[in-house]
Design an enzyme around this catalytic site. Structure first.
Site, PDB file in Angstrom:
ATOM      1  N   LYS A 101       0.681  -1.329  -0.213  1.00  0.00           N
ATOM      2  CA  LYS A 101      -0.353   0.259  -0.092  1.00  0.00           C
ATOM      3  C   LYS A 101       1.119   1.242  -0.409  1.00  0.00           C
ATOM      4  CE  LYS A 101      -3.860   0.083   3.122  1.00  0.00           C
ATOM      5  NZ  LYS A 101      -4.061   0.633   4.714  1.00  0.00           N
ATOM      6  N   CYS A 108      -3.035  11.118 -10.064  1.00  0.00           N
ATOM      7  CA  CYS A 108      -3.354  10.689 -11.664  1.00  0.00           C
ATOM      8  C   CYS A 108      -2.412   9.436 -11.055  1.00  0.00           C
ATOM      9  CB  CYS A 108      -3.518  11.750 -12.444  1.00  0.00           C
ATOM     10  SG  CYS A 108      -1.259  11.693 -12.991  1.00  0.00           S
ATOM     11  N   CYS A 112      -0.090  14.889  -5.504  1.00  0.00           N
ATOM     12  CA  CYS A 112      -0.542  14.192  -7.697  1.00  0.00           C
ATOM     13  C   CYS A 112      -2.086  13.349  -6.918  1.00  0.00           C
ATOM     14  CB  CYS A 112       0.217  13.865  -8.313  1.00  0.00           C
ATOM     15  SG  CYS A 112      -0.123  12.969  -9.931  1.00  0.00           S
ATOM     16  N   CYS A 143       2.710  16.891  -7.463  1.00  0.00           N
ATOM     17  CA  CYS A 143       2.009  16.988  -8.903  1.00  0.00           C
ATOM     18  C   CYS A 143       3.567  17.608  -9.811  1.00  0.00           C
ATOM     19  CB  CYS A 143       1.175  17.352  -9.326  1.00  0.00           C
ATOM     20  SG  CYS A 143       0.507  18.295 -10.489  1.00  0.00           S
ATOM     21  N   HIS A 193      -0.498  15.105 -15.195  1.00  0.00           N
ATOM     22  CA  HIS A 193      -1.921  15.166 -15.292  1.00  0.00           C
ATOM     23  C   HIS A 193      -2.449  15.491 -17.164  1.00  0.00           C
ATOM     24  CE1 HIS A 193      -1.718  18.720 -13.410  1.00  0.00           C
ATOM     25  NE2 HIS A 193      -2.714  19.131 -13.881  1.00  0.00           N
TER      26      HIS A 193
HETATM   27  S1  FES Z   1      -2.169  15.278 -10.508  1.00  0.00           S
HETATM   28 FE1  FES Z   1      -0.848  13.894 -11.767  1.00  0.00          FE
HETATM   29  S2  FES Z   1       0.962  15.135 -12.586  1.00  0.00           S
HETATM   30 FE2  FES Z   1      -1.002  16.657 -11.675  1.00  0.00          FE
END
Ligand code: FES
Length: 98
Positions: free
Chosen positions: A45, A64, A62, A73, A77
């Site tokens: 996890k 994504c 982040c 981030c 994304h």
């Molecule tokens: S939300 Fe993943 S790189 Fe921006």
């Protein structure tokens, strides 16, 4: 006679589709896509914790799972969204101005 043959053909096609769709949609055979493609795959996890006092005026995380600087981030994304039609973006935490 021609109508009977057509109806029989349609019934056979429907039976084949029904049996194949059961296999295709079967829970045991359905594979759901993973969110995390390659980060810390040996870890059961992936968790990150931060003390609120250590955050600056703004922190951008982040959501994504494509960032090379994860958990922060790095803008990856945008490419992910362009390639997939998705609409994910970062979590931004800002300190209120006093
Ligand atoms: S939300 Fe993943 S790189 Fe921006």
């Amino acid at each position: 006679m021609l109508l009977d043959n057509n109806i029989n053909t349609i019934l056979i096609i429907l039976q084949q589709w029904e049996s194949s769709s059961k296999t295709f949609f079967s829970k045991s055979k359905c594979v759901k896509p993973k969110v995390n493609l390659d980060l810390q795959k040996d870890n059961p996890k992936v968790v990150h914790a931060f003390d609120i006092e250590d955050l600056g005026d703004e922190a951008v995380y982040c959501r994504c799972w494509r960032s090379k600087k994860f958990p922060y981030c790095d803008g990856a994304h945008a490419k992910h969204n362009q390639e997939t039609g998705d609409n994910v973006g970062p979590l931004i935490i800002k300190r209120k101005e006093a």
